[in-house]
Design a protein around this motif. Structure first.
Motif, short mmCIF file in Angstrom:
data_model
loop_
_atom_site.label_atom_id
_atom_site.label_comp_id
_atom_site.label_asym_id
_atom_site.label_seq_id
_atom_site.Cartn_x
_atom_site.Cartn_y
_atom_site.Cartn_z
N LYS A 117 0.81 -1.21 0.00
CA LYS A 117 0.00 0.00 0.00
C LYS A 117 0.84 1.27 0.00
N VAL A 118 1.78 1.35 0.96
CA VAL A 118 2.56 2.57 1.13
C VAL A 118 3.93 2.20 1.68
N ILE A 119 4.95 2.92 1.24
CA ILE A 119 6.30 2.71 1.74
C ILE A 119 6.87 4.04 2.23
N VAL A 120 7.58 3.99 3.35
CA VAL A 120 8.29 5.15 3.89
C VAL A 120 9.72 4.74 4.20
N PRO A 153 -3.36 13.01 18.89
CA PRO A 153 -2.68 14.12 19.57
C PRO A 153 -1.32 13.75 20.17
N ASP A 154 -1.08 12.47 20.40
CA ASP A 154 0.22 12.07 20.96
C ASP A 154 0.54 10.66 20.50
N LEU A 155 0.86 10.52 19.23
CA LEU A 155 1.09 9.22 18.63
C LEU A 155 2.39 8.59 19.12
N GLY A 156 3.39 9.42 19.36
CA GLY A 156 4.65 8.90 19.88
C GLY A 156 5.68 8.55 18.83
N TYR A 157 5.32 8.70 17.58
CA TYR A 157 6.27 8.43 16.50
C TYR A 157 5.79 9.13 15.23
N ALA A 158 6.67 9.17 14.26
CA ALA A 158 6.34 9.68 12.92
C ALA A 158 7.23 8.93 11.95
N PHE A 159 7.08 9.23 10.66
CA PHE A 159 7.87 8.55 9.65
C PHE A 159 8.80 9.52 8.95
N ASN A 160 10.02 9.06 8.68
CA ASN A 160 10.89 9.80 7.78
C ASN A 160 10.44 9.49 6.37
N CYS A 161 10.18 10.52 5.58
CA CYS A 161 9.62 10.34 4.24
C CYS A 161 10.58 10.73 3.14
N GLU A 177 3.49 16.55 6.78
CA GLU A 177 3.74 15.35 5.99
C GLU A 177 3.92 14.12 6.88
N GLN A 178 4.94 14.11 7.71
CA GLN A 178 5.41 12.88 8.33
C GLN A 178 4.54 12.43 9.51
N TYR A 179 4.24 13.35 10.42
CA TYR A 179 3.37 12.98 11.55
C TYR A 179 1.94 12.78 11.07
N ASN A 180 1.50 13.59 10.15
CA ASN A 180 0.15 13.51 9.60
C ASN A 180 -0.08 12.15 8.93
N LEU A 181 0.90 11.72 8.14
CA LEU A 181 0.81 10.40 7.50
C LEU A 181 0.76 9.29 8.55
N ALA A 197 -2.25 5.06 11.26
CA ALA A 197 -2.68 4.49 12.54
C ALA A 197 -4.20 4.47 12.64
N HIS A 198 -4.85 5.51 12.14
CA HIS A 198 -6.32 5.58 12.16
C HIS A 198 -6.93 4.43 11.38
N HIS A 199 -6.29 4.04 10.28
CA HIS A 199 -6.79 2.94 9.44
C HIS A 199 -6.14 1.60 9.78
N ASN A 200 -5.32 1.60 10.82
CA ASN A 200 -4.62 0.38 11.23
C ASN A 200 -3.81 -0.22 10.08
N ILE A 201 -3.13 0.66 9.34
CA ILE A 201 -2.27 0.25 8.24
C ILE A 201 -0.81 0.38 8.65
N LYS A 202 -0.06 -0.68 8.50
CA LYS A 202 1.37 -0.63 8.77
C LYS A 202 2.10 -0.44 7.44
N PRO A 203 2.83 0.64 7.30
CA PRO A 203 3.54 0.86 6.03
C PRO A 203 4.73 -0.08 5.92
#
Length: 275
Positions: free
Chosen positions: A113-116, A146-154, A197-201, A206-212
């Motif tokens: 689906k998605v790669i980061v 509001p406090d996910l605790g991580y983000a992705f490098n894109c 970009e990164q935290y928003n993604l 996470a909202h859709h329970n998708i693991k990139p």
């Protein structure tokens, strides 16, 4: 076997020419870095496209890939907006590479689906005060954490699921509107792009329970550095790319590995008085 995604790049010269990150004019450095990144990719991939604004186009149009003109956003704050613009143009699976990403051995971008690039657990502290700013205005956004605790490098960001891409574009524009409406640079300077970009993604997935798919999948930055080195992958993140020794190394590699293209780009720069 999955269709190989196309490789895309984007370059809006305005931010790097107008003191992005208080770094002054880094146009020449960005032109050389972009050229080296594309030429490395040209060794391994067939379908490559650079989207460049009118200014950058004059110095990179000759590279051995499709080069397409785009409009400049004239925005040094939301400096990666051209990346969003070109992702929206795609009609088939793609991977966007940042201009400071270098692929020295072929990487097969195999994902569903998605790669980061990687998870930024260890760098999360740099997001927190920026996320706190957005938390005041995002209660109406279903996907927002509001406090996910991580983000992705894109540095690498690709989509095979284009419906998911469209959802990401929507939440980007939602958050961009919040920033433009509520930010007051006279009170506080917020570098918004890593959140837009990164935290928003990360929140959306996470909202859709998708693991990139993670290109670099180790737990720590050091382990991922070792993995990247083994893969022949490097990403010179942030202001580090403007260090004099790294700037010189990028130009030297371009000269040694791709002398014809180096001469073409250098001549184009010098014709415009850029030395």
């Amino acid at each position: 076997m999955k269709e190989e995604p196309r490789i895309i790049y984007s370059l809006d010269a305005f931010p790097v020419s107008n003191n992005r990150w208080n770094q002054g004019n880094k146009f020449k450095e960005t032109i050389y870095s972009t050229a080296l990144s594309i030429l490395y990719s040209h060794l391994w991939y067939q379908d490559i496209e650079l989207y460049a604004d009118d200014t950058a186009y004059k110095f990179l149009y000759m590279l051995p890939c499709r080069v397409t003109k785009i409009n400049s956003n004239k925005d040094k704050v939301i400096w990666m907006k051209s990346k969003i613009d070109v992702m929206e143009k795609q009609t088939k699976p793609f991977v966007h590479l940042d201009n400071d990403v270098f692929i020295k051995k072929k990487i097969n971008f195999d994902f569903d689906k998605v790669i980061v690039e990687q998870n930024d657990y260890e760098l999360y502290g740099m997001y927190q005060y920026r996320v706190d700013f957005f938390n005041k205005y995002t209660q109406h956004l279903d996907h927002w954490k509001p406090d996910l605790g991580y983000a992705f490098n894109c540095g690498v960001l690709g989509f095979r699921d284009l419906e998911l891409r469209d959802q990401f574009l929507k939440v980007f524009y939602d958050l961009e509107e919040i920033f433009i409406k509520n930010h007051n640079p006279k009170i506080a300077k917020i570098e918004p792009c890593i959140v837009l970009e990164q935290y928003n993604l990360a929140s959306l997935l996470a909202h859709h329970n998708i693991k990139p798919t993670l290109l670099l999948w180790k737990k720590t930055l050091f382990e991922n550095f070792q993995l990247a080195d083994k893969m022949g992958y490097s990403h010179i993140v942030g202001q580090k790319k403007y260090r004099s020794d790294i700037v010189q190394e990028i130009e030297n590699r371009l000269f040694k590995l791709f002398p014809y293209w180096y001469k073409e780009v250098k001549n184009a720069l010098e014709k415009e008085g850029i030395f």
